[in-house]
Motif scaffolding. Structure first.
Motif, PDB file in Angstrom:
ATOM      1  N   TYR A 164       0.862  -1.189   0.000  1.00  0.00           N
ATOM      2  CA  TYR A 164       0.000   0.000   0.000  1.00  0.00           C
ATOM      3  C   TYR A 164       0.894   1.233   0.000  1.00  0.00           C
ATOM      4  O   TYR A 164       2.062   1.172   0.367  1.00  0.00           O
ATOM      5  CB  TYR A 164      -0.883   0.024   1.252  1.00  0.00           C
ATOM      6  N   PRO A 166       2.427   2.981  -2.302  1.00  0.00           N
ATOM      7  CA  PRO A 166       3.720   2.670  -2.906  1.00  0.00           C
ATOM      8  C   PRO A 166       4.530   3.904  -3.285  1.00  0.00           C
ATOM      9  O   PRO A 166       5.755   3.849  -3.276  1.00  0.00           O
ATOM     10  CB  PRO A 166       3.340   1.867  -4.159  1.00  0.00           C
ATOM     11  N   LEU A 175       9.449   3.167  -3.804  1.00  0.00           N
ATOM     12  CA  LEU A 175       9.048   1.952  -4.533  1.00  0.00           C
ATOM     13  C   LEU A 175      10.210   1.423  -5.376  1.00  0.00           C
ATOM     14  O   LEU A 175      10.437   0.199  -5.439  1.00  0.00           O
ATOM     15  CB  LEU A 175       7.822   2.237  -5.419  1.00  0.00           C
ATOM     16  N   PHE A 194       0.336  -4.662 -10.720  1.00  0.00           N
ATOM     17  CA  PHE A 194       0.097  -3.246 -10.437  1.00  0.00           C
ATOM     18  C   PHE A 194      -1.402  -3.011 -10.658  1.00  0.00           C
ATOM     19  O   PHE A 194      -1.875  -3.062 -11.794  1.00  0.00           O
ATOM     20  CB  PHE A 194       0.889  -2.349 -11.397  1.00  0.00           C
ATOM     21  N   ARG A 196      -4.280  -0.350 -10.323  1.00  0.00           N
ATOM     22  CA  ARG A 196      -4.558   1.069 -10.057  1.00  0.00           C
ATOM     23  C   ARG A 196      -6.061   1.326 -10.058  1.00  0.00           C
ATOM     24  O   ARG A 196      -6.770   0.876 -10.949  1.00  0.00           O
ATOM     25  CB  ARG A 196      -3.905   1.931 -11.148  1.00  0.00           C
ATOM     26  N   SER A 215       9.066   1.626 -11.002  1.00  0.00           N
ATOM     27  CA  SER A 215       8.250   2.405 -10.062  1.00  0.00           C
ATOM     28  C   SER A 215       7.261   3.321 -10.786  1.00  0.00           C
ATOM     29  O   SER A 215       6.221   3.654 -10.230  1.00  0.00           O
ATOM     30  CB  SER A 215       9.130   3.203  -9.109  1.00  0.00           C
ATOM     31  N   ALA A 218       3.377   2.667 -11.049  1.00  0.00           N
ATOM     32  CA  ALA A 218       2.458   2.881  -9.924  1.00  0.00           C
ATOM     33  C   ALA A 218       2.273   4.366  -9.674  1.00  0.00           C
ATOM     34  O   ALA A 218       3.148   5.179  -9.990  1.00  0.00           O
ATOM     35  CB  ALA A 218       3.020   2.224  -8.668  1.00  0.00           C
ATOM     36  N   ASP A 219       1.131   4.721  -9.120  1.00  0.00           N
ATOM     37  CA  ASP A 219       0.941   6.058  -8.554  1.00  0.00           C
ATOM     38  C   ASP A 219       0.267   5.874  -7.198  1.00  0.00           C
ATOM     39  O   ASP A 219       0.146   4.750  -6.713  1.00  0.00           O
ATOM     40  CB  ASP A 219       0.127   6.954  -9.506  1.00  0.00           C
ATOM     41  N   THR A 222      -2.424   3.172  -6.519  1.00  0.00           N
ATOM     42  CA  THR A 222      -2.065   1.805  -6.928  1.00  0.00           C
ATOM     43  C   THR A 222      -1.719   0.945  -5.717  1.00  0.00           C
ATOM     44  O   THR A 222      -1.036   1.392  -4.798  1.00  0.00           O
ATOM     45  CB  THR A 222      -0.828   1.841  -7.864  1.00  0.00           C
ATOM     46  N   CYS A 223      -2.191  -0.295  -5.732  1.00  0.00           N
ATOM     47  CA  CYS A 223      -1.754  -1.310  -4.775  1.00  0.00           C
ATOM     48  C   CYS A 223      -0.916  -2.313  -5.590  1.00  0.00           C
ATOM     49  O   CYS A 223      -1.364  -2.792  -6.640  1.00  0.00           O
ATOM     50  CB  CYS A 223      -2.981  -1.982  -4.156  1.00  0.00           C
ATOM     51  N   VAL A 224       0.295  -2.565  -5.132  1.00  0.00           N
ATOM     52  CA  VAL A 224       1.219  -3.431  -5.873  1.00  0.00           C
ATOM     53  C   VAL A 224       1.287  -4.774  -5.151  1.00  0.00           C
ATOM     54  O   VAL A 224       1.594  -4.820  -3.955  1.00  0.00           O
ATOM     55  CB  VAL A 224       2.631  -2.805  -5.938  1.00  0.00           C
TER      56      VAL A 224
END
Ligand code: SAM
Length: 254
Positions: A164, A166, A175, A194, A196, A215, A218-219, A222-224
């Motif tokens: 969470y 990230p 990240l 990824f 989002r 990296s 993701a923003d 986003t949950c990775v």
């Protein structure tokens, strides 16, 4: 004491993923505390009052909500996803622990919601189908060294990891550093999901091997999900791949 405090998780952002229990609690409350974008998602009537605040003011928000509930109002504290996962329920508990004794007697209810990792996992297959953990990459409230230690321990022990928080404008490098660390522990082919804005109109999903994970995929929405060496990917013609955790595990040779 007649006041009431409901801490409500509204789900990942898609109205159909807000539970009926959360909806009923929202309809019953008079005053709403939360981060403005979460309050914007609610369909409030003219008699329901918004008390929006910045996302970094969790403890002050928790105290204000408790004070208002203690004054007799029917108060809701609202979080996206689940309110107990990297969200407001812990801040309210912390405020109660260190606050006036009367707050302990309040009528308090914590209403669960669908957390981001579950919404993302459901879009990608079943990556959390076996042992997993969740780690916030935010180093606002804990030192970065501790995050690295937890990532190393979790990946080394074979856990799938849901990351969470990230990345953000204030935390641009974390990240990238985490992915670099994980490349030293996990096979290059480990699947990374990824996810989002899962469940929302602007949802975007990507599944890549760890060696290609960057990296900028993701923003902050986003949950990775970092797979384990056991995570499988099923390719499907004309359809997104399915990622899943096998139900059986072998103990690796030491
Ligand atoms: C402060 S945490 C709040 C988590 C929330 N309480 C929950 O249970 O999902 C915010 C982080 O949750 C994740 N997140 C929230 N909503 C999401 C969504 N719809 N899709 C993917 N990730 C999401 C992102 O990692 C984001 O940076």
């Amino acid at each position: 004491m007649s006041g009431r405090l409901a801490i409500i998780g509204t789900g990942p952002g898609n109205a159909a993923q807000t539970t009926p229990q959360a909806r009923a609690a929202i309809a019953a409350a008079t005053d709403f505390f939360g981060y403005a974008p979460y309050l914007d998602r609610l369909d409030l009537n003219d008699r329901q009052v918004r008390h929006a605040s910045d996302n970094r003011e969790e403890l002050a928000r928790a105290r204000a909500a408790l004070e208002m509930a203690a004054s007799g109002r029917n108060v809701a504290v609202v979080s996206g996803g689940d309110a107990g996962v990297f969200a407001m329920a812990a801040a309210v508990c912390e405020a109660i622990e260190h606050g006036p004794m009367e707050w302990r007697a309040l009528d308090l209810e914590i209403i669960p919601g669908i957390t981001a990792m579950l919404a993302v996992a459901a879009r990608g297959g079943a990556p959390l189908g076996h042992d997993f953990c969740a780690i916030s990459l935010s180093d606002n409230l804990k030192p970065w060294e501790l995050i690295e230690e937890r990532l190393t321990a979790a990946a080394g022990a074979g856990f799938v990891i849901a990351l969470y928080n990230p990345i953000s404008r204030a935390r641009p490098w974390q990240l990238g550093r985490a992915l670099e660390l994980l490349r030293g522990i996990l096979p290059a082919s480990t699947p990374i999901v990824f996810g989002r804005a899962a469940g929302r109109a602007d949802e975007r999903m990507a599944i890549v091997p760890l060696e290609n994970a960057r990296s900028d995929m993701a923003d902050m929405a986003t949950c990775v999900i970092i797979g384990s060496p056991e995570t499988r990917v099923i390719e499907r013609a004309g359809l997104p791949p399915l990622v899943y955790a096998p139900r059986f595990s072998e103990r690796p040779e030491k």
